[in-house]
Design a protein around this motif. Structure first.
Motif, short mmCIF file in Angstrom:
data_model
loop_
_atom_site.label_atom_id
_atom_site.label_comp_id
_atom_site.label_asym_id
_atom_site.label_seq_id
_atom_site.Cartn_x
_atom_site.Cartn_y
_atom_site.Cartn_z
N LEU A 158 0.77 -1.40 0.00
CA LEU A 158 -0.07 0.07 -0.12
C LEU A 158 0.64 1.16 0.00
N ALA A 159 0.08 2.32 -0.40
CA ALA A 159 1.11 3.50 -0.26
C ALA A 159 0.57 4.35 1.01
N GLU A 190 7.15 10.11 5.61
CA GLU A 190 6.13 9.02 5.25
C GLU A 190 6.39 7.72 5.31
N GLY A 191 7.67 7.49 4.79
CA GLY A 191 8.12 6.10 4.90
C GLY A 191 8.45 5.47 6.00
N VAL A 192 9.29 6.55 6.92
CA VAL A 192 9.73 5.98 8.22
C VAL A 192 8.51 5.90 9.19
N LYS A 196 7.23 2.78 11.50
CA LYS A 196 6.93 2.89 12.89
C LYS A 196 5.59 2.38 13.41
N HIS A 197 4.53 2.36 12.19
CA HIS A 197 3.09 2.01 12.20
C HIS A 197 3.33 0.33 12.37
N GLY A 198 4.24 -0.22 11.82
CA GLY A 198 4.10 -1.73 11.47
C GLY A 198 4.60 -2.19 10.28
N ALA A 199 4.78 -1.22 9.29
CA ALA A 199 5.40 -1.99 7.89
C ALA A 199 6.58 -2.65 8.04
N THR A 200 6.80 -3.51 7.52
CA THR A 200 7.94 -4.51 7.43
C THR A 200 8.95 -4.48 6.14
N GLY A 201 8.42 -3.80 5.04
CA GLY A 201 9.12 -4.26 3.68
C GLY A 201 8.70 -2.88 2.63
N PHE A 202 9.31 -3.18 1.57
CA PHE A 202 9.06 -2.43 0.41
C PHE A 202 8.97 -3.06 -0.82
N THR A 203 8.06 -2.79 -1.59
CA THR A 203 7.82 -3.41 -2.96
C THR A 203 8.51 -3.17 -4.09
N MET A 219 11.00 7.75 -0.90
CA MET A 219 10.67 6.51 -0.27
C MET A 219 11.93 5.56 -0.43
N VAL A 220 12.55 5.74 -1.43
CA VAL A 220 13.74 4.90 -1.63
C VAL A 220 14.77 5.08 -0.31
N GLY A 221 14.84 6.46 -0.17
CA GLY A 221 15.69 6.89 1.02
C GLY A 221 15.28 6.13 2.10
#
Length: 368
Positions: A158-159, A190-192, A196-203, A219-221
């Motif tokens: 998701l975004a 927003e990525g960070v 913190k909210h529980g996201a674990t990866g990047f697509t 977001m890459v950074g």
């Protein structure tokens, strides 16, 4: 029983693997430098957490197509995978999720194990669709929970910049779903915040996300600075080899995916990717406007591509097997240990696929 240079969790060993009831029963082997002999390599079976199709079949066509896909990729060393959806209207998406949920309950002969579903969309940025259809919507918790009730959804893309999505990230994480940031124009912050909210990866790191600039890291950074896990497509078309090296240095448990389409394992021509037509030509898959639309990559080719960059085979094995297993919390896949599933790949000295074993079953390699 298999013999050769075995890449165990303790390193290279030369000897024998005994298989019983689909699992590794014993490893009778001694430490070895595989450069010192001509025996084949035996490595953990490949795990692909982002695959849309193969063998002319597209996941969005339902259960029969998913089985065709799983058989094609087993012939290229993939022993388990996540059937990955495309953005689609709710009725069509729910229908295919019901079928994929049923498909994941058993493993047909000759096929990779379908571990569950990767829901790629529809909760993505309409301004960063990539090759996704223009059916993006804002996530609503009741809808997401309904999807979870009909299919074993293991990963959701998701975004995070969309209003309400940070809460959805937390709700999914609390239920054990891996949430990945992708198809996003979100900022570094927003990525960070998503992490913190529980996201674990990047697509598919780098692709379909805001890029890295030294004053706007994007977001890459966020991924390069903070991620433990991220997926990457190593077909050498989606990501430059130099950028692959950057990601490997920055992200401890990077894992590789194919993002493959129905065109994988097929001749040049026209195919489907969800609701859209795509064209395979010269190894690439594109929409009619030229946008890259998934790939024709298989995991055995991914392994050879990474080795061609000068990476040791033992390290590459982690990128195509163990890290993905660890990401899903699977301690009995992606490694060669007593008690683990006998998901194994046999490679010759040129790294050509000789055999695949899925839960102890030898797959007839028709496409390699």
């Amino acid at each position: 029983m298999l013999t050769g240079n075995i890449l165990t969790s303790a390193g290279w060993r030369h000897g024998r693997i005994d298989i019983d009831a689909g699992r590794i029963a014993a490893i009778d082997a001694v430490p070895v430098d595989p450069a010192g002999n001509d025996a084949p390599y035996i490595v953990p079976g490949f795990i692909d957490l982002h695959v849309h199709g193969g063998g002319g079949a597209d996941t969005m066509e339902g259960a029969a197509a998913a089985v065709t896909m799983a058989r094609l990729h087993a012939c290229h060393g993939t022993t388990s995978l996540l059937a990955t959806t495309m953005t689609a209207p709710r009725p069509a998406l729910r229908k295919v999720l019901v079928e994929l949920g049923e498909c994941a309950q058993t493993r047909p002969a000759g096929a990779a194990r379908i571990l569950g579903v990767h829901l790629e969309g529809p909760y993505i940025s309409p301004s960063k669709l990539g090759a996704q259809p223009p059916e993006a919507v804002v996530a609503v918790l009741d809808e997401v929970l309904d999807y979870l009730s009909v299919a074993p959804i293991r990963v959701v893309t998701l975004a995070p910049e969309i209003s309400g999505h940070p809460r959805i990230v937390g709700e999914l994480a609390a239920r054990g779903v891996r949430v990945q940031v992708g198809h996003t124009l979100g900022t570094y912050d927003e990525g960070v915040n998503a992490l913190k909210h529980g996201a674990t990866g990047f697509t598919h790191l780098y692709n379909a996300m805001s890029g890295l600039h030294h004053r706007e890291p994007g977001m890459v950074g966020a991924a390069l600075a903070h991620a433990q896990y991220a997926e990457l497509i190593p077909d050498l078309l989606h990501v430059h080899p130099g950028a692959i090296r950057v990601a490997l240095r920055a992200i401890p448990q990077l894992y590789c995916v194919t993002d493959s389409t129905a065109a994988a394992g097929m001749p040049d021509g026209e195919y489907r990717l969800g609701s859209q037509g795509v064209v395979k030509c010269l190894g690439a898959v594109r929409l009619k406007d030229g946008t890259l639309a998934g790939s024709t990559l298989t995991m055995d080719k991914a392994l050879r591509n990474l080795v061609s960059l000068g990476l040791p085979l033992a390290d590459v094995s982690n990128y195509v097997s163990r890290h993905a297993a660890d990401y899903l919390g699977l301690s009995d896949r992606g490694r060669i240990e007593v008690g683990a599933w006998a998901d194994l790949v046999v490679l010759d000295r040129a790294l050509a696929l000789q055999a695949t074993y899925v839960e102890g079953e030898e797959i007839v390699v028709e496409y390699a």
